[in-house]
Design a protein around this motif. Structure first.
Motif, PDB file in Angstrom:
ATOM      1  N   MET A   1       0.826  -1.327  -0.084  1.00 46.95           N
ATOM      2  CA  MET A   1       0.144   0.056   0.063  1.00 46.95           C
ATOM      3  C   MET A   1       0.817   1.226   0.070  1.00 46.95           C
ATOM      4  N   ASP A   2       0.312   2.374  -0.672  1.00 42.25           N
ATOM      5  CA  ASP A   2       1.037   3.543  -0.790  1.00 42.25           C
ATOM      6  C   ASP A   2       1.123   4.246   0.558  1.00 42.25           C
ATOM      7  N   ASP A   3       2.388   4.648   0.986  1.00 42.01           N
ATOM      8  CA  ASP A   3       2.704   5.388   2.391  1.00 42.01           C
ATOM      9  C   ASP A   3       1.742   6.721   2.503  1.00 42.01           C
ATOM     10  N   ASP A   4       1.468   7.374   1.525  1.00 39.64           N
ATOM     11  CA  ASP A   4       0.803   8.551   1.514  1.00 39.64           C
ATOM     12  C   ASP A   4      -0.580   8.624   1.559  1.00 39.64           C
ATOM     13  N   VAL A   5      -1.266   7.135   1.634  1.00 39.79           N
ATOM     14  CA  VAL A   5      -2.682   7.155   1.947  1.00 39.79           C
ATOM     15  C   VAL A   5      -2.909   7.026   3.248  1.00 39.79           C
ATOM     16  N   PRO A   6      -3.599   8.048   3.601  1.00 40.12           N
ATOM     17  CA  PRO A   6      -4.198   7.870   5.157  1.00 40.12           C
ATOM     18  C   PRO A   6      -4.774   6.702   5.669  1.00 40.12           C
ATOM     19  N   GLU A   7      -4.464   6.155   6.891  1.00 38.50           N
ATOM     20  CA  GLU A   7      -4.962   4.977   7.559  1.00 38.50           C
ATOM     21  C   GLU A   7      -6.559   5.020   7.649  1.00 38.50           C
ATOM     22  N   ALA A   8      -6.956   6.244   7.914  1.00 40.21           N
ATOM     23  CA  ALA A   8      -8.454   6.248   8.238  1.00 40.21           C
ATOM     24  C   ALA A   8      -9.227   6.207   6.741  1.00 40.21           C
ATOM     25  N   TYR A   9      -9.810   5.086   6.458  1.00 40.22           N
ATOM     26  CA  TYR A   9     -10.685   4.937   5.279  1.00 40.22           C
ATOM     27  C   TYR A   9      -9.930   4.983   4.001  1.00 40.22           C
ATOM     28  N   GLY A  10      -8.764   5.225   3.754  1.00 40.17           N
ATOM     29  CA  GLY A  10      -8.280   5.072   2.611  1.00 40.17           C
ATOM     30  C   GLY A  10      -8.372   6.275   1.669  1.00 40.17           C
ATOM     31  N   GLU A  11      -8.662   7.468   2.018  1.00 39.93           N
ATOM     32  CA  GLU A  11      -8.961   8.546   1.124  1.00 39.93           C
ATOM     33  C   GLU A  11      -7.813   9.170   0.434  1.00 39.93           C
ATOM     34  N   ARG A  12      -7.999   9.242  -0.849  1.00 39.23           N
ATOM     35  CA  ARG A  12      -7.003   9.885  -1.873  1.00 39.23           C
ATOM     36  C   ARG A  12      -7.504  10.651  -2.964  1.00 39.23           C
ATOM     37  N   ALA A  13      -6.682  11.523  -3.295  1.00 40.85           N
ATOM     38  CA  ALA A  13      -7.329  12.336  -4.585  1.00 40.85           C
ATOM     39  C   ALA A  13      -6.035  12.266  -5.610  1.00 40.85           C
ATOM     40  N   PHE A  14      -6.432  12.022  -6.908  1.00 41.76           N
ATOM     41  CA  PHE A  14      -5.015  12.149  -7.833  1.00 41.76           C
ATOM     42  C   PHE A  14      -5.680  13.326  -8.927  1.00 41.76           C
ATOM     43  N   ILE A  15      -4.871  14.201  -8.919  1.00 38.95           N
ATOM     44  CA  ILE A  15      -4.867  15.401  -9.701  1.00 38.95           C
ATOM     45  C   ILE A  15      -3.828  15.755 -10.081  1.00 38.95           C
ATOM     46  N   ASP A  16      -3.593  16.141 -11.318  1.00 36.70           N
ATOM     47  CA  ASP A  16      -2.252  16.636 -12.077  1.00 36.70           C
ATOM     48  C   ASP A  16      -0.921  15.454 -11.807  1.00 36.70           C
ATOM     49  N   VAL A  17      -1.465  14.167 -12.088  1.00 30.87           N
ATOM     50  CA  VAL A  17      -0.469  13.199 -11.698  1.00 30.87           C
ATOM     51  C   VAL A  17      -0.442  12.403 -13.087  1.00 30.87           C
ATOM     52  N   ASP A  18       0.925  11.678 -13.162  1.00 32.11           N
ATOM     53  CA  ASP A  18       1.072  10.919 -14.268  1.00 32.11           C
ATOM     54  C   ASP A  18       1.754   9.665 -13.498  1.00 32.11           C
ATOM     55  N   LEU A  19       0.790   8.807 -13.134  1.00 34.69           N
ATOM     56  CA  LEU A  19       1.268   7.629 -12.486  1.00 34.69           C
ATOM     57  C   LEU A  19       2.037   6.397 -13.463  1.00 34.69           C
ATOM     58  N   ALA A  20       3.084   5.853 -13.003  1.00 36.34           N
ATOM     59  CA  ALA A  20       3.694   4.723 -13.701  1.00 36.34           C
ATOM     60  C   ALA A  20       3.067   3.438 -13.393  1.00 36.34           C
ATOM     61  N   GLU A  21       2.095   3.135 -12.544  1.00 40.05           N
ATOM     62  CA  GLU A  21       1.486   2.234 -12.537  1.00 40.05           C
ATOM     63  C   GLU A  21       0.307   2.182 -11.699  1.00 40.05           C
ATOM     64  N   PRO A  22      -0.673   1.491 -11.497  1.00 42.65           N
ATOM     65  CA  PRO A  22      -1.984   1.498 -10.772  1.00 42.65           C
ATOM     66  C   PRO A  22      -1.884   1.618  -9.316  1.00 42.65           C
ATOM     67  N   VAL A  23      -2.548   2.328  -8.585  1.00 38.53           N
ATOM     68  CA  VAL A  23      -2.391   2.215  -7.304  1.00 38.53           C
ATOM     69  C   VAL A  23      -3.608   1.577  -6.409  1.00 38.53           C
ATOM     70  N   CYS A  24      -3.501   0.761  -5.817  1.00 41.34           N
ATOM     71  CA  CYS A  24      -4.696   0.003  -5.029  1.00 41.34           C
ATOM     72  C   CYS A  24      -4.914   0.612  -3.565  1.00 41.34           C
ATOM     73  N   LEU A  25      -6.160   1.035  -3.443  1.00 40.88           N
ATOM     74  CA  LEU A  25      -6.525   1.730  -2.263  1.00 40.88           C
ATOM     75  C   LEU A  25      -7.524   0.862  -1.341  1.00 40.88           C
ATOM     76  N   PRO A  26      -7.398   0.408  -0.172  1.00 45.48           N
ATOM     77  CA  PRO A  26      -8.281  -0.334   0.493  1.00 45.48           C
ATOM     78  C   PRO A  26      -9.531   0.686   0.925  1.00 45.48           C
ATOM     79  N   VAL A  27     -10.806   0.343   0.636  1.00 44.21           N
ATOM     80  CA  VAL A  27     -11.788   1.363   0.893  1.00 44.21           C
ATOM     81  C   VAL A  27     -13.093   0.261   0.980  1.00 44.21           C
TER      82      VAL A  27
END
Length: 69
Positions: free
Chosen positions: A1-27
């Motif tokens: 899991m990505d270290d930048d993802v908050p533990e509480a509920y797995g909230e995350r926004a992706f704006i102006d990003v160029d991801l090299a690979e998919p990100v999995c979020l537990p939610v």
């Protein structure tokens, strides 16, 4: 899991990003996968956005905005 993802509920926004690979979020008792990348043919920044927000441990809101660029 990505270290930048908050533990509480797995909230995350992706704006102006160029991801090299998919990100999995537990939610909401499952997983949400996000992939957002620039088009190599266009040569300009990614105009798309996505967000995953948990409402409670069993419900989530997933937002997708296509930049239509």
């Amino acid at each position: 899991m990505d270290d930048d993802v908050p533990e509480a509920y797995g909230e995350r926004a992706f704006i102006d990003v160029d991801l090299a690979e998919p990100v999995c979020l537990p939610v909401a008792g499952g997983e949400a996968w996000v992939m957002s990348a620039c088009s190599p043919a266009r040569g300009r920044p990614n105009q798309d956005a996505a967000a995953v927000f948990s409402v409670n441990p069993g419900r989530a809101v997933i937002v997708v905005a296509d930049g239509v660029g």
